[in-house]
Scaffold this active site. Sequence first.
Site, short mmCIF file in Angstrom:
data_model
loop_
_atom_site.label_atom_id
_atom_site.label_comp_id
_atom_site.label_asym_id
_atom_site.label_seq_id
_atom_site.Cartn_x
_atom_site.Cartn_y
_atom_site.Cartn_z
CE1 TYR A 4 -4.68 35.44 -13.76
CE2 TYR A 4 -7.36 35.30 -12.78
CZ TYR A 4 -5.90 36.39 -13.51
OH TYR A 4 -5.53 37.56 -13.55
CB SER A 48 -7.57 38.78 -10.82
OG SER A 48 -8.69 38.66 -11.72
#
Length: 256
Positions: free
Chosen positions: A154, A141
Site C-alpha cells: 500500500y 494517502s
Amino acid sequence: MNFAGKVVLITGASSGIGAAAAVKFAKLGAILALNGRNMENLQKVAEQCTAVSKCTPHLAVGDISKEADTKKVWEETFCTYKKLDVLVNNAGIIETGTIENTSLEQYDRVMNINLRAMYHLTMLAVPELIKSKGNIVNVSSVNGIRSFPGVLAYNISKMGVDQFTRCVALELAAKGVRANCVNPGVTVTNLHKRGGMNAEAYSKFLEHSKTTHALGRPGKADEVADAITFLASDLASFTTGVSLAVDGGRHAMCPR
C-alpha cells in the site's frame, strides 16, 4: 466553486471518499459519471446525488483492476457525455503485510488497483481533458508522504500515486491540464474493514488515531471531498503537481 455543465468521472464512487466526493460535486452542479463494482451501492450514491441536484449520474459499473473494465468505463462515460472536464481517480484498496509476508500476488493486486488502473484510465481520458482544459485529482494517502510499517505494498502504491501526479502535472501543464492529489490520513470509511480489520480491531485503530493525528481525531470523508472539489475547481487554477495533506497533521508528526 461552480461545476455547472462540467462532466466529472469518479472511480470508487460507491462508498467512502468517492461517494462523499460525488455528492459534493452534485451539490456544486456537476454532471457525474460514477464508477464502482457494486451496482446497488452505486445506485444509493446516485440517489443522494440526484436529491441535491437536477442531474441523474451515469453509473459505469466495472472493476478497474481489469483492463477491459477500465476501457469500458471510459467508453461509456465518453459515449454518454461526449466530453470530460474532471477525472477523480479515487478507487483503491489496502492490505496488510511486510517484506517478510507480502506475496507477489498480494503486491500485484494492490498495485493493479491503486496505481496501474489509475495510469490506464488517465491515459485514456487525457485527450479529452486536453480539449476541455480540464484537470485530474488523484486520491493518494499520507502513506504516500510518510513511511509506515505493516502495509508495504500500500505504501509503495501511494508513493507511486504522488510521483505519477507530479509527472503528469509537468507533462500536461503546457496543454492547460492540471493534476493534483489529496493525501488523507486515517479517514472513517470501510477501507480498513474491507482490508481485513474486524470491528474490534477497527475501533481500537480509530481510538489510536487520536494520538497519531495532531488534531486528535481521524478524518471524515466529507473533509477529503472538500479538498478534492477545491483542487478540481477554478479556485485552484494556479495549483498543479501538489500533494495536499488532508490528514489532521499526521504527515508532520514524529511520534517518540
